[in-house]
Design a protein around this motif. Structure first.
Motif, PDB file in Angstrom:
ATOM      1  N   LEU A   5       7.980  11.343  -9.864  1.00  0.00           N
ATOM      2  CA  LEU A   5       7.460  11.722  -8.549  1.00  0.00           C
ATOM      3  C   LEU A   5       5.938  11.836  -8.567  1.00  0.00           C
ATOM      4  O   LEU A   5       5.268  11.397  -7.627  1.00  0.00           O
ATOM      5  N   ILE A   6       5.404  12.412  -9.613  1.00  0.00           N
ATOM      6  CA  ILE A   6       3.946  12.531  -9.729  1.00  0.00           C
ATOM      7  C   ILE A   6       3.306  11.145  -9.776  1.00  0.00           C
ATOM      8  O   ILE A   6       2.298  10.889  -9.105  1.00  0.00           O
ATOM      9  N   LEU A   7       3.893  10.253 -10.537  1.00  0.00           N
ATOM     10  CA  LEU A   7       3.385   8.875 -10.614  1.00  0.00           C
ATOM     11  C   LEU A   7       3.470   8.190  -9.251  1.00  0.00           C
ATOM     12  O   LEU A   7       2.521   7.549  -8.809  1.00  0.00           O
ATOM     13  N   TYR A   8       4.616   8.349  -8.569  1.00  0.00           N
ATOM     14  CA  TYR A   8       4.821   7.740  -7.256  1.00  0.00           C
ATOM     15  C   TYR A   8       3.737   8.183  -6.274  1.00  0.00           C
ATOM     16  O   TYR A   8       3.087   7.361  -5.640  1.00  0.00           O
ATOM     17  N   PHE A   9       3.550   9.499  -6.143  1.00  0.00           N
ATOM     18  CA  PHE A   9       2.570  10.004  -5.186  1.00  0.00           C
ATOM     19  C   PHE A   9       1.137   9.696  -5.610  1.00  0.00           C
ATOM     20  O   PHE A   9       0.273   9.458  -4.762  1.00  0.00           O
ATOM     21  N   SER A  10       0.870   9.663  -6.894  1.00  0.00           N
ATOM     22  CA  SER A  10      -0.464   9.299  -7.368  1.00  0.00           C
ATOM     23  C   SER A  10      -0.797   7.858  -7.004  1.00  0.00           C
ATOM     24  O   SER A  10      -1.891   7.568  -6.507  1.00  0.00           O
ATOM     25  N   VAL A  11       0.151   6.972  -7.232  1.00  0.00           N
ATOM     26  CA  VAL A  11      -0.063   5.551  -6.913  1.00  0.00           C
ATOM     27  C   VAL A  11      -0.239   5.360  -5.416  1.00  0.00           C
ATOM     28  O   VAL A  11      -1.144   4.653  -4.966  1.00  0.00           O
ATOM     29  N   LEU A  12       0.623   6.002  -4.611  1.00  0.00           N
ATOM     30  CA  LEU A  12       0.519   5.833  -3.162  1.00  0.00           C
ATOM     31  C   LEU A  12      -0.771   6.420  -2.599  1.00  0.00           C
ATOM     32  O   LEU A  12      -1.368   5.830  -1.690  1.00  0.00           O
ATOM     33  N   ASN A  13      -1.209   7.543  -3.125  1.00  0.00           N
ATOM     34  CA  ASN A  13      -2.457   8.117  -2.630  1.00  0.00           C
ATOM     35  C   ASN A  13      -3.664   7.294  -3.043  1.00  0.00           C
ATOM     36  O   ASN A  13      -4.599   7.119  -2.266  1.00  0.00           O
ATOM     37  N   LEU A  14      -3.636   6.751  -4.238  1.00  0.00           N
ATOM     38  CA  LEU A  14      -4.701   5.837  -4.651  1.00  0.00           C
ATOM     39  C   LEU A  14      -4.682   4.588  -3.773  1.00  0.00           C
ATOM     40  O   LEU A  14      -5.729   4.105  -3.340  1.00  0.00           O
ATOM     41  N   MET A  15      -3.478   4.092  -3.478  1.00  0.00           N
ATOM     42  CA  MET A  15      -3.339   2.926  -2.609  1.00  0.00           C
ATOM     43  C   MET A  15      -3.882   3.242  -1.210  1.00  0.00           C
ATOM     44  O   MET A  15      -4.558   2.402  -0.599  1.00  0.00           O
ATOM     45  N   GLY A  16      -3.596   4.432  -0.688  1.00  0.00           N
ATOM     46  CA  GLY A  16      -4.118   4.825   0.620  1.00  0.00           C
ATOM     47  C   GLY A  16      -5.632   4.861   0.650  1.00  0.00           C
ATOM     48  O   GLY A  16      -6.262   4.355   1.582  1.00  0.00           O
ATOM     49  N   LEU A  17      -6.221   5.426  -0.379  1.00  0.00           N
ATOM     50  CA  LEU A  17      -7.676   5.481  -0.486  1.00  0.00           C
ATOM     51  C   LEU A  17      -8.266   4.076  -0.579  1.00  0.00           C
ATOM     52  O   LEU A  17      -9.227   3.747   0.129  1.00  0.00           O
ATOM     53  N   LEU A  18      -7.677   3.238  -1.411  1.00  0.00           N
ATOM     54  CA  LEU A  18      -8.179   1.866  -1.569  1.00  0.00           C
ATOM     55  C   LEU A  18      -7.993   1.035  -0.304  1.00  0.00           C
ATOM     56  O   LEU A  18      -8.835   0.194   0.017  1.00  0.00           O
ATOM     57  N   CYS A  19      -6.907   1.264   0.424  1.00  0.00           N
ATOM     58  CA  CYS A  19      -6.694   0.544   1.690  1.00  0.00           C
ATOM     59  C   CYS A  19      -7.775   0.912   2.701  1.00  0.00           C
ATOM     60  O   CYS A  19      -8.301   0.034   3.400  1.00  0.00           O
ATOM     61  N   MET A  20      -8.117   2.186   2.789  1.00  0.00           N
ATOM     62  CA  MET A  20      -9.162   2.605   3.725  1.00  0.00           C
ATOM     63  C   MET A  20     -10.514   2.023   3.309  1.00  0.00           C
ATOM     64  O   MET A  20     -11.268   1.539   4.153  1.00  0.00           O
ATOM     65  N   TRP A  21     -10.806   2.057   2.020  1.00  0.00           N
ATOM     66  CA  TRP A  21     -12.065   1.494   1.525  1.00  0.00           C
ATOM     67  C   TRP A  21     -12.122  -0.010   1.798  1.00  0.00           C
ATOM     68  O   TRP A  21     -13.125  -0.531   2.281  1.00  0.00           O
ATOM     69  N   SER A  22     -11.028  -0.697   1.506  1.00  0.00           N
ATOM     70  CA  SER A  22     -10.976  -2.136   1.697  1.00  0.00           C
ATOM     71  C   SER A  22     -11.099  -2.510   3.175  1.00  0.00           C
ATOM     72  O   SER A  22     -11.808  -3.445   3.531  1.00  0.00           O
ATOM     73  N   ASP A  23     -10.418  -1.777   4.042  1.00  0.00           N
ATOM     74  CA  ASP A  23     -10.483  -2.079   5.469  1.00  0.00           C
ATOM     75  C   ASP A  23     -11.883  -1.824   6.016  1.00  0.00           C
ATOM     76  O   ASP A  23     -12.374  -2.589   6.843  1.00  0.00           O
ATOM     77  N   LYS A  24     -12.529  -0.775   5.548  1.00  0.00           N
ATOM     78  CA  LYS A  24     -13.911  -0.506   5.973  1.00  0.00           C
ATOM     79  C   LYS A  24     -14.827  -1.650   5.540  1.00  0.00           C
ATOM     80  O   LYS A  24     -15.662  -2.128   6.306  1.00  0.00           O
TER      81      LYS A  24
END
Length: 91
Positions: A5-24
């Motif tokens: 679960l920790i790995l799952y949420f860590s990956v998804l939160n990193l993905m969320g941050l990277l998606c926002m950075w990439s879209d910007k």
């Protein structure tokens, strides 16, 4: 199970941050953009903290009320759900 679960949420939160950075970055370059629906789906599936961090770290989507209100509401709903699940498990 907890480590997974920790790995799952860590990956998804990193993905969320990277998606926002990439879209910007894509917005600045007038390139193909990540759909808002995708950003919300990443948040709903567990990356909401990463999306929120991305909003304010890279100043992206901070003028869109759907994000300013929606992402914190998703975090609130996820926190409430986690507390309810924790309470059921603890009893």
């Amino acid at each position: 199970m907890t480590d997974l679960l920790i790995l799952y949420f860590s990956v998804l939160n990193l993905m969320g941050l990277l998606c926002m950075w990439s879209d910007k970055r894509r917005a600045i370059r007038h390139a193909w953009r990540i759909p808002e629906k995708t950003l919300f789906l990443v948040a709903i599936f567990g990356g909401s903290a990463g999306v929120l961090a991305g909003m304010y770290l890279v100043r992206h989507k901070t003028k869109h009320m759907s994000f300013v209100i929606g992402i914190p509401l998703i975090i609130l709903a996820q926190t409430a759900a986690a507390c309810m699940i924790w309470r059921c498990i603890a009893s």
